[in-house]
Design a protein around this motif. Structure first.
Motif, short mmCIF file in Angstrom:
data_model
loop_
_atom_site.label_atom_id
_atom_site.label_comp_id
_atom_site.label_asym_id
_atom_site.label_seq_id
_atom_site.Cartn_x
_atom_site.Cartn_y
_atom_site.Cartn_z
N SER A 94 34.02 -20.89 0.93
CA SER A 94 33.86 -19.59 1.07
C SER A 94 32.42 -19.00 0.62
O SER A 94 32.17 -17.72 1.33
CB SER A 94 35.17 -18.76 0.71
OG SER A 94 35.16 -18.75 -0.80
N ASP A 95 32.02 -19.27 -0.60
CA ASP A 95 30.91 -18.76 -0.70
C ASP A 95 29.70 -19.86 -0.97
O ASP A 95 29.55 -20.55 -2.11
CB ASP A 95 30.85 -18.03 -2.11
CG ASP A 95 29.59 -17.50 -2.44
OD1 ASP A 95 28.81 -17.35 -1.68
OD2 ASP A 95 29.34 -17.15 -3.55
N SER A 177 27.43 -19.43 4.44
CA SER A 177 29.03 -19.36 5.01
C SER A 177 29.18 -17.87 5.32
O SER A 177 30.10 -17.74 6.16
CB SER A 177 29.91 -19.82 3.95
OG SER A 177 29.92 -19.11 2.80
N HIS A 178 28.74 -16.80 4.56
CA HIS A 178 28.96 -15.60 4.94
C HIS A 178 28.66 -15.10 6.33
O HIS A 178 29.07 -14.44 7.16
CB HIS A 178 28.71 -14.70 4.00
CG HIS A 178 29.13 -14.73 2.52
ND1 HIS A 178 30.42 -14.70 2.30
CD2 HIS A 178 28.49 -15.05 1.28
CE1 HIS A 178 30.72 -14.70 0.95
NE2 HIS A 178 29.69 -15.32 0.31
N ALA A 181 30.25 -16.77 9.11
CA ALA A 181 31.58 -16.32 9.37
C ALA A 181 31.59 -15.02 10.04
O ALA A 181 32.46 -14.55 10.82
CB ALA A 181 32.44 -16.21 7.84
#
Length: 455
Positions: A94-95, A177-178, A181
């Motif tokens: 996620s990060d 990744s942010h 997304a």
């Protein structure tokens, strides 16, 4: 520094390969293309290694069943690269920083990938671009007047002016990744192919106020494989790379273009000579002054200092200690261990043996499942009869034994130290130390023998 998630797209059908084998499993340098990409990725120490599979996916997964650092993600619909990445998104940390690679670009190197990652943060993507003399078929890199990358236009969607651009998309990029997304769900299929292009991330990131950094790659390293012609072209590039690396490390190649490397060559010494038409496969270790003769094939073997392999010999999963000579036309099969100063000559085959220091089998012999001591002479035509039709049995020959020509040693059997076996004997029981064993039939002569004649 953020952890790294590497995503490798490997779900394509590879129709133009015309093969039942998944395209990523077709080999370059003796290894599947996917293995090369995985190797480059692992040099970066990723926290997450994701492979997206699809067509013939079970075959692909089975080939890597023992590699437990891979997270497998199935692509169930095939609507473009953007569609593939949507399946991978839940598995991405996620990060993290995300590096996107392709299974059919096997020559990519870790140095190039590292240069990309150094330009990535929450405000910057990094796209790998290359200059191509013949850009046909590739997406073109569009830059603004300030020289900044602002878009990628696919070949089928490009106008005449855009098709003249020679800076092209490699397909490889790095992104937070942010950011991924935030942009991935907004990719549309509004194009001629009605597919979700992952390259649309560029446009969407710019809309969000981000910048697109670029890294320049070597077109040779970024060529992809769509058919067997391209596969052969990349094989040639790979072989030239490997030969050059070895020669710059001190290996002499008489005719480099005829030498093939299908694995890893570990140089443990210098002044190594490789004659024409040699193949080195698996993991091969070479010591000082090793000389490999014309037409030889060596796989998964260690050759220590001063080993000579005479022409047309084969070595498989074996260990040759210093000053060993084999061939010509010798075949060492799995687990053949030749101790220092030993010799295996022409048309000798070995398997699962230890040949002691200074021992020799010079001609026309089969030695299997045998432990042979120091200073043993094995005469021409000798066979260790190790197989009874159901099970293998061992032959033990101790130090200083002489085995005469055309002898058969029926295992399990032991020949003790200093014994001699007379030529033409069949030995089926142990021979005591220092004795002479002979099993020849008594000679008979029939006088005035009339040889049969044809009518």
């Amino acid at each position: 520094m953020k952890p790294l998630s590497v995503v490798i797209l490997a779900a394509g059908k590879g129709t133009r390969m015309k093969s039942a084998l998944p395209k990523p499993l077709h080999k370059i340098g003796g290894q599947p293309m996917l293995s090369h990409v995985l190797s480059a990725a692992r040099e970066l120490n990723p926290a997450q290694l994701i492979v997206i599979y699809g067509h013939e996916g079970e075959k692909l997964k089975a080939a890597y069943k023992n590699e437990d650092d891979i997270t497998w993600v199935e692509q169930k619909t095939f609507l473009g690269t953007g569609d593939a990445m949507k399946y991978a998104m839940p598995a991405i940390l996620s990060d993290s920083n995300v590096l996107v690679l392709y299974a059919d670009t096997p020559l990519i190197d870790a140095k190039t990938l590292q240069a990309m990652l150094e330009k990535v943060d929450e405000k910057n993507l990094c796209w790998l671009t290359v200059e191509a003399d013949q850009p046909f078929g590739y997406g073109r890199i569009i830059r603004n007047d300030a020289g900044n990358m602002v878009a990628i236009v696919e070949e089928k969607d490009a106008n005449v002016e855009q098709k003249a651009i020679t800076e092209v998309n490699s397909g490889l990029f790095a992104i937070s990744s942010h950011v991924l997304a935030a942009t991935l769900p907004r990719i549309s299929d509004d194009n001629q192919q009605k597919e979700f292009y992952l390259t649309d991330v560029v446009k969407l990131a710019l809309e969000d106020g981000l910048s697109i950094q670029t890294a320049a790659g070597d077109f040779t390293l970024l060529r992809g494989v769509n058919d067997r012609v391209q596969l052969s072209e990349l094989e040639a590039i790979y072989q030239n790379q490997q030969r050059r690396k070895l020669m710059l490390s001190g290996v002499t190649m008489i005719a480099p273009e005829t030498v093939y490397i299908h694995g890893e060559v570990k140089l443990k010494g210098q002044d190594i000579v490789i004659e024409p038409n040699v193949t080195l496969a698996g993991v091969v270790s070479l010591g000082n002054n090793v000389h490999i003769g014309f037409g030889s094939y060596i796989t998964d073997a260690k050759l220590c200092d001063d080993v000579v392999v005479h022409p047309y010999s084969m070595i498989e999963s074996s260990l040759l200690h210093h000053n060993v000579a084999i061939g010509p036309y010798a075949r060492l099969r799995t687990n053949s261990i030749l101790k220092a100063n030993s010799k295996v000559g022409n048309f000798v085959e070995t398997k699962n043996i230890t040949l002691g220091e200074g021992s020799k089998a010079n001609h026309l012999t089969y030695l299997g499942d045998a432990e042979i001591g120091v200073g043993v002479n094995i005469g021409a035509g000798t066979i260790t009869c190790n197989y009874d039709g159901a099970n293998k049995h061992k032959t033990i020959i101790e130090d200083d034994v002489f085995i005469g020509s055309n002898s058969s040693l029926v295992a399990p059997v032991e020949v003790k130290k200093g014994a001699t076996v007379g030529a033409g004997s069949t030995i089926s029981s142990s021979i005591s130390e220092g004795s002479l064993a002979i099993t020849r039939a008594t000679l008979r002569q029939i006088q005035n023998w009339k040889r049969p004649a044809k009518k």
